[in-house]
Design a protein around this motif. Structure first.
Motif, short mmCIF file in Angstrom:
data_model
loop_
_atom_site.label_atom_id
_atom_site.label_comp_id
_atom_site.label_asym_id
_atom_site.label_seq_id
_atom_site.Cartn_x
_atom_site.Cartn_y
_atom_site.Cartn_z
N THR A 119 50.06 12.88 21.90
CA THR A 119 49.41 13.98 21.22
C THR A 119 48.08 13.52 20.74
O THR A 119 47.84 12.47 19.97
CB THR A 119 50.33 14.49 20.20
OG1 THR A 119 51.54 14.56 20.67
CG2 THR A 119 49.85 15.48 19.35
N PHE A 120 47.01 14.40 20.97
CA PHE A 120 45.67 13.87 20.35
C PHE A 120 44.81 15.10 19.66
O PHE A 120 45.33 15.97 19.82
CB PHE A 120 44.87 13.78 21.81
CG PHE A 120 45.20 12.38 22.71
CD1 PHE A 120 44.49 11.17 22.36
CD2 PHE A 120 46.24 12.60 23.40
CE1 PHE A 120 45.10 10.19 23.14
CE2 PHE A 120 46.63 11.78 24.15
CZ PHE A 120 46.23 10.56 24.29
N VAL A 121 43.99 14.68 18.75
CA VAL A 121 43.35 15.70 18.04
C VAL A 121 42.00 16.21 18.76
O VAL A 121 41.51 15.51 19.71
CB VAL A 121 42.70 14.89 16.82
CG1 VAL A 121 41.58 15.78 15.94
CG2 VAL A 121 43.75 14.13 15.77
N MET A 122 42.10 17.58 18.62
CA MET A 122 41.12 18.16 19.37
C MET A 122 39.83 18.21 18.55
O MET A 122 39.83 17.90 17.45
CB MET A 122 41.44 19.88 19.54
CG MET A 122 42.83 20.01 20.35
SD MET A 122 42.49 19.63 22.30
CE MET A 122 41.61 21.21 22.82
N GLU A 123 38.78 18.39 19.42
CA GLU A 123 37.36 18.53 18.65
C GLU A 123 37.36 19.60 17.52
O GLU A 123 37.54 20.54 17.87
CB GLU A 123 36.33 18.56 19.66
CG GLU A 123 34.97 18.58 19.20
CD GLU A 123 33.99 18.69 20.14
OE1 GLU A 123 32.74 18.46 19.77
OE2 GLU A 123 34.11 18.42 21.30
N GLN A 124 37.06 19.19 16.33
CA GLN A 124 36.64 19.87 15.22
C GLN A 124 35.14 19.96 14.92
O GLN A 124 34.47 18.99 15.46
CB GLN A 124 37.49 19.52 14.15
CG GLN A 124 39.06 19.35 14.42
CD GLN A 124 39.48 20.74 14.97
OE1 GLN A 124 39.44 21.68 14.16
NE2 GLN A 124 40.55 20.61 15.83
N THR A 125 34.81 20.77 14.19
CA THR A 125 33.22 20.84 13.51
C THR A 125 33.03 19.86 12.45
O THR A 125 31.79 19.32 12.45
CB THR A 125 32.93 22.24 13.09
OG1 THR A 125 34.09 22.76 12.06
CG2 THR A 125 33.15 23.25 14.24
N GLU B 230 47.63 26.26 16.76
CA GLU B 230 46.26 26.81 16.27
C GLU B 230 45.08 25.84 16.67
O GLU B 230 44.23 25.97 16.23
CB GLU B 230 46.43 26.53 14.64
CG GLU B 230 47.63 27.42 14.01
CD GLU B 230 47.64 27.15 12.37
OE1 GLU B 230 46.78 26.37 12.04
OE2 GLU B 230 48.73 27.74 11.84
N GLY B 231 45.26 25.02 17.77
CA GLY B 231 44.26 24.49 18.28
C GLY B 231 43.69 23.05 17.78
O GLY B 231 42.65 22.71 17.84
N TYR B 232 44.72 22.51 16.92
CA TYR B 232 44.12 21.24 16.05
C TYR B 232 44.59 20.36 16.94
O TYR B 232 43.72 19.25 16.98
CB TYR B 232 44.80 21.10 14.86
CG TYR B 232 44.34 22.31 13.78
CD1 TYR B 232 43.01 22.05 13.14
CD2 TYR B 232 45.15 23.46 13.55
CE1 TYR B 232 42.73 23.05 12.18
CE2 TYR B 232 44.71 24.22 12.73
CZ TYR B 232 43.55 24.22 11.83
OH TYR B 232 42.99 25.07 11.10
N ILE B 233 45.49 20.43 17.79
CA ILE B 233 45.88 19.06 18.84
C ILE B 233 46.24 19.68 20.16
O ILE B 233 46.28 20.91 20.42
CB ILE B 233 47.24 18.47 18.19
CG1 ILE B 233 48.26 19.43 17.91
CG2 ILE B 233 46.86 17.89 16.74
CD1 ILE B 233 49.69 18.82 17.74
N ASP B 234 46.33 18.55 20.96
CA ASP B 234 46.54 18.96 22.47
C ASP B 234 47.76 17.65 22.76
O ASP B 234 47.77 16.73 22.26
CB ASP B 234 45.54 18.53 23.13
CG ASP B 234 45.81 19.20 24.62
OD1 ASP B 234 46.71 19.89 25.00
OD2 ASP B 234 44.98 18.60 25.66
N SER B 235 48.63 18.17 23.69
CA SER B 235 49.70 17.48 23.96
C SER B 235 50.04 17.52 25.41
O SER B 235 50.04 18.67 25.84
CB SER B 235 50.88 17.85 22.82
OG SER B 235 52.05 16.93 23.15
N ALA B 236 50.54 16.40 26.12
CA ALA B 236 51.09 16.56 27.22
C ALA B 236 52.07 15.49 27.50
O ALA B 236 51.68 14.47 26.78
CB ALA B 236 49.90 16.21 28.23
#
Length: 504
Positions: free
Chosen positions: A78-84, A67-73
């Motif tokens: 695991t990191f929080v994606m930019e939110q409004t 759902e685009g809340y986090i990014d992982s590699a």
């Protein structure tokens, strides 16, 4: 990393562990508790923190990733994606309430005193409580006091604080920094920083207009007592409890109901009251941590009675093992909990800054009451400096550093306790900056030991000051301000004092 999310609350609603974890993390991301770029714990660490399987954590992470809340590699984390949203958004909260309808606590029913404040904000004088004195014989050796002492900043924390103070001074010298227009509720930057901090570390969702800053937590408690207590109201207090709370309630006309306590803290009952003071994170003075089931019972009681709960989270920052149970405020769904915190223990003793997180209507009443005592916000320089200190991450680093130092002192303190096992029954705990003990010998010997120990140059707090009803002799030992060498020497002197009594 250490994070706190409303997992238990979500589990009550969604039942499945992976789904509850997903919603708790999602809520933290949306309300700004986890800022963009925040690194989340590994699946292994998060599973250990909340006692669930790594599979459940992975499934929750996969849903957030999709759902685009986090990014992982792999290899990066695991990191929080930019939110409004940066701080809790009122429209979001309204939407969540529509999806999960709850009955909100009605507007605060102020006491007659509180209503007069809201109408004309007239002044009222309070008599200060007399300071307790220590009567010590003229011993030659320096006093070692387990009562209290000055806690100061050291090392890198001191350097960072000086930098924050310098920057704050420049902020407040700008033409726009007019003291006469500064909000009585406190520095805007600091209230925002507090919201972010309690969201990240305590799982509490709040907005700056729900935060009121005062000169220490006791000012918060005193003003709230005056606002909420009617004459002859029955008020529930833990027994034992901090004597300042007892004085504040009594001065406001409340009638004390001493609640039953055991080794786990306050025992929930169907109290006939509209107000409860409680220290669930670490009961004062016993140190008991209130179990989750009891926290839920207390919240159910408040909802059924339309009562307020004042939660004093006075030294939640320092823990030696495990993770803290979510505070009542994080579990609260009816806005009946008023959360009170302080920086006097986590920073340094002379920084008299406390705060309350409470419903907006009551925050406005508390601000009006505070204006009587502080027409202009006090300690503006320190407030702005602390805001910068927190926003730059220096506060979190400072707390971690001091936790390591205090943990070392606590270990030395624990070894010293073993020397006195024949005298005291110690309440074991994994957090906090003091220890509580019940006397095991005859009552007369306890008072004899206190007098003899003063001659040997060591003192502690008599916990009888905290008892609402007669009880066995007990003691409080505060150790955070002492060096490891002083702690060892203090217990040696106590042993010498007891040996002197036995040989008489």
């Amino acid at each position: 990393m250490d994070i706190t999310i409303a997992y238990q609350r979500a589990l009550q609603k969604y039942h499945l562990k992976y789904l509850a974890l997903y919603h708790a993390l999602r809520e933290g991301i949306l309300n700004g508790s986890f800022a963009s770029g925040t690194r989340l714990p590994s699946t292994r660490d998060l599973a250990v923190m909340y006692g669930i399987s790594r599979g459940s954590v992975k499934e929750a992470y996969d849903m957030l990733l999709a759902e685009g809340y986090i990014d992982s590699a792999v290899g990066r984390g695991t990191f929080v994606m930019e939110q409004t949203a940066v701080l809790p958004d009122k429209s979001l909260i309204k939407q969540q309430n529509q999806n999960s309808p709850v009955v909100k606590q009605k507007a605060p029913a102020l006491s007659a005193w509180g209503q007069r404040i809201m109408q004309i904000e007239r002044e009222r004088n309070l008599q200060p409580s007399p300071a307790s004195a220590t009567n010590r014989d003229s011993a030659q050796q320096p006093l070692i006091s387990f009562q209290a002492g000055e806690v100061v900043l050291e090392g890198s924390s001191q350097i960072a604080w000086k930098s924050a103070m310098t920057a704050a001074g420049k902020d407040l010298q700008k033409p726009s920094a007019d003291a006469t227009t500064a909000p009585v509720s406190g520095d805007e930057w600091l209230r925002e920083a507090i919201c972010h901090h309690v969201g990240r570390t305590r799982g509490i969702t709040a907005t700056p207009d729900q935060v009121v800053l005062c000169s220490g937590s006791m000012e918060v408690i005193t003003l709230l007592s005056q606002l909420l207590i009617h004459e002859q109201d029955r008020i529930v207090l833990e027994n034992p409890c901090y004597s300042g709370i007892y004085r504040a309630v009594t001065a406001s006309g409340g009638q004390i109901h001493a609640a039953e306590m055991d080794q786990h803290g306050i025992v929930p009952q169907d109290w006939d009251s509209k107000l409860l003071f409680v220290t669930p994170g670490r009961q004062f003075p016993t140190g008991a941590v209130l179990p989750l089931t009891r926290r839920q019972h207390i919240l159910q009681w408040a909802a059924s009675k339309g009562a307020w709960i004042i939660e004093d989270d006075y030294d939640s920052e320092f823990r030696w093992a495990g993770r803290p149970i979510e505070p009542l405020k994080a579990l609260d769904r009816t806005e009946c909990v008023i959360y009170v915190g302080s920086f006097s223990k986590s920073m340094f003793s002379s920084l008299r800054l406390g705060f309350a997180i409470l419903p907006v209507e009551l925050a406005q009443a508390l601000t009006a009451a505070k204006r009587l005592y502080d027409p202009l916000p006090p300690a503006r320089l320190e407030q702005r400096a602390l805001a910068r200190f927190m926003m730059r991450g220096d506060y979190v680093r400072h707390v971690r550093r001091m936790t390591r130092i205090y943990r070392s002192r606590y270990d030395v303190f624990q070894r010293g306790i073993q020397q006195l096992s024949e005298l005291f029954h110690w309440h074991q705990n994994d957090c906090g900056l003091h220890a509580y003990a019940i006397w095991k010998q005859e009552s007369a010997q306890y008072h004899h030991l206190m007098q003899t120990a003063q001659f040997y140059g060591v003192t502690w707090r008599d916990a009888a000051d905290y008892q609402l009803t007669p009880g066995p002799p007990s003691a409080c030992f505060i150790f955070a301000h002492l060096t490891e060498q002083q702690i060892v020497e203090g217990f040696n002197r106590l042993r010498q004092a007891w040996d002197h009594i036995k040989n008489q």
